[in-house]
Design a protein around this motif. Sequence first.
Motif, short mmCIF file in Angstrom:
data_model
loop_
_atom_site.label_atom_id
_atom_site.label_comp_id
_atom_site.label_asym_id
_atom_site.label_seq_id
_atom_site.Cartn_x
_atom_site.Cartn_y
_atom_site.Cartn_z
N ASP A 72 0.78 -1.36 0.16
CA ASP A 72 0.01 -0.06 -0.12
C ASP A 72 0.89 1.22 -0.04
N ARG A 73 2.14 1.12 0.55
CA ARG A 73 2.83 2.41 0.59
C ARG A 73 3.41 2.72 -1.00
N LEU A 74 3.70 1.73 -1.64
CA LEU A 74 4.03 2.23 -3.01
C LEU A 74 2.79 2.62 -4.02
N ILE A 75 1.85 2.18 -3.58
CA ILE A 75 0.49 2.58 -4.31
C ILE A 75 0.35 4.08 -3.87
N HIS A 76 0.43 4.22 -2.54
CA HIS A 76 0.20 5.76 -2.25
C HIS A 76 1.32 6.69 -3.14
N VAL A 77 2.48 6.37 -3.14
CA VAL A 77 3.65 6.98 -3.96
C VAL A 77 3.23 7.12 -5.47
N LEU A 78 2.81 5.92 -6.00
CA LEU A 78 2.31 5.77 -7.48
C LEU A 78 1.20 7.08 -7.62
N ARG A 79 0.14 6.63 -6.58
CA ARG A 79 -0.96 7.59 -6.89
C ARG A 79 -0.76 9.04 -7.16
N ARG A 80 0.36 9.70 -6.14
CA ARG A 80 1.06 10.88 -6.09
C ARG A 80 1.48 11.31 -7.27
N LEU A 81 2.50 10.44 -7.92
CA LEU A 81 3.09 10.69 -9.01
C LEU A 81 2.27 10.81 -10.37
N ILE A 82 1.10 9.72 -10.43
CA ILE A 82 0.41 9.60 -11.57
C ILE A 82 -0.79 10.49 -11.69
N ASN A 83 -1.48 10.63 -10.76
CA ASN A 83 -2.63 11.56 -10.45
C ASN A 83 -2.41 13.00 -10.48
N SER A 84 -1.11 13.36 -10.02
CA SER A 84 -0.78 14.77 -10.03
C SER A 84 0.52 15.17 -10.67
N PRO A 85 0.57 14.79 -11.94
CA PRO A 85 2.18 15.04 -12.52
C PRO A 85 2.43 16.31 -12.25
N GLU A 86 1.52 17.31 -12.43
CA GLU A 86 2.04 18.81 -12.15
C GLU A 86 2.56 19.05 -10.79
N GLU A 87 2.46 18.31 -9.94
CA GLU A 87 3.15 18.61 -8.45
C GLU A 87 4.61 18.41 -8.64
N LEU A 98 2.05 23.13 -19.30
CA LEU A 98 1.60 23.54 -17.86
C LEU A 98 1.13 22.87 -17.24
N ASN A 99 0.10 22.06 -17.58
CA ASN A 99 -1.01 21.27 -16.98
C ASN A 99 -0.26 19.88 -16.74
N ALA A 100 0.90 19.80 -17.17
CA ALA A 100 1.49 18.28 -16.95
C ALA A 100 2.73 18.63 -16.19
N GLY A 101 2.79 19.91 -15.54
CA GLY A 101 3.89 20.14 -14.66
C GLY A 101 5.20 20.65 -15.17
N PHE A 102 5.28 21.08 -16.30
CA PHE A 102 6.52 21.62 -16.78
C PHE A 102 6.33 23.29 -16.29
N HIS A 115 10.36 24.52 -21.25
CA HIS A 115 10.73 23.40 -20.52
C HIS A 115 10.29 22.24 -21.24
N PHE A 116 8.99 22.01 -21.32
CA PHE A 116 8.55 20.92 -21.92
C PHE A 116 9.28 20.60 -23.35
N THR A 117 9.60 21.56 -24.11
CA THR A 117 9.96 21.15 -25.24
C THR A 117 11.59 20.78 -25.19
N ASN A 118 12.33 21.22 -24.22
CA ASN A 118 13.53 20.58 -23.82
C ASN A 118 13.77 19.37 -23.43
N VAL A 119 12.74 18.82 -22.56
CA VAL A 119 12.64 17.59 -22.10
C VAL A 119 12.17 16.68 -22.93
N PHE A 120 11.20 16.93 -23.85
CA PHE A 120 10.60 16.12 -24.82
C PHE A 120 11.83 15.97 -25.79
#
Length: 246
Positions: free
Chosen positions: A126-141, A198-202, A207-212
């Motif tokens: 459940d601990r990893l599920i919590h972490v994954l939920r944060r990372l996937i559901n809120s990529p902008e954070e 912006l909505n994806a957290g860049f 910034h998005f263009t450089n990472v892409f």
Amino acid sequence: MQYLSIHSTVTSATIVGLDTEIKKRVKGNIEWMSSRCFVFDGTLSHETALNGSVGILFADPGSEIGEVLTMEAGPNGLSSNPIWAQELIVTCFEIQKANPEQYPNILSHSFPFNRLTSAKKIQDDDRLIHVLRRLINSPEETVNVEELAHEIGMSESWLQHEFKNVVGLPIRAFRKWFRIKTAVIALKRGATLADAALNAGFYDQAHFTNVFRDIFGISPSIIFKKGESIRWYIQNEQIDTILKVL
């Protein structure tokens, strides 16, 4: 001829030439390699020269297909002409002729390795599920790994080790991939580059263009320009379903 500059895809992938061979060169090498199909690990830094149509398959972290591609890439992170290369070529031609709603059925019948099983490991903790939920559901954070570890009551070193062991990528690399994926899905649905970024957290479009470009070796403005002939399919991963139902 299209050129993809030096890039590392973060996650494992395979590319196949539908019309002719592809040329690929690992960073630091002088000689180019030529093959109809390459399989490569996400950590590999390389450049690519394309001539004609290609099919590219990227694997989400933690997926069975990712494990298959990583093993196929081998210890050097790069291999050519796997035994399923012709099957991949046939699949790409089928997709070219099909409607988008037919893509899942085509892929499910064409690939023996497109089923996901690794996510089941995640269900056990459940601990990893919590972490994954944060990372996937809120990529902008902007998520601090130390804070994540504190939230689940574990040390930062344990979280870093266990996350990579189960998912296959370090936390920061995983977050980068899902931010890119979130932005690509938005672009596919008609969003502007600026809004998708912006909505994806860049920080911004630049910034998005450089990472892409670092990941794919080409600017998103070229990939997503109007009139570009690209067939997209982004699978609804089992890991997403797990995180939504728990």
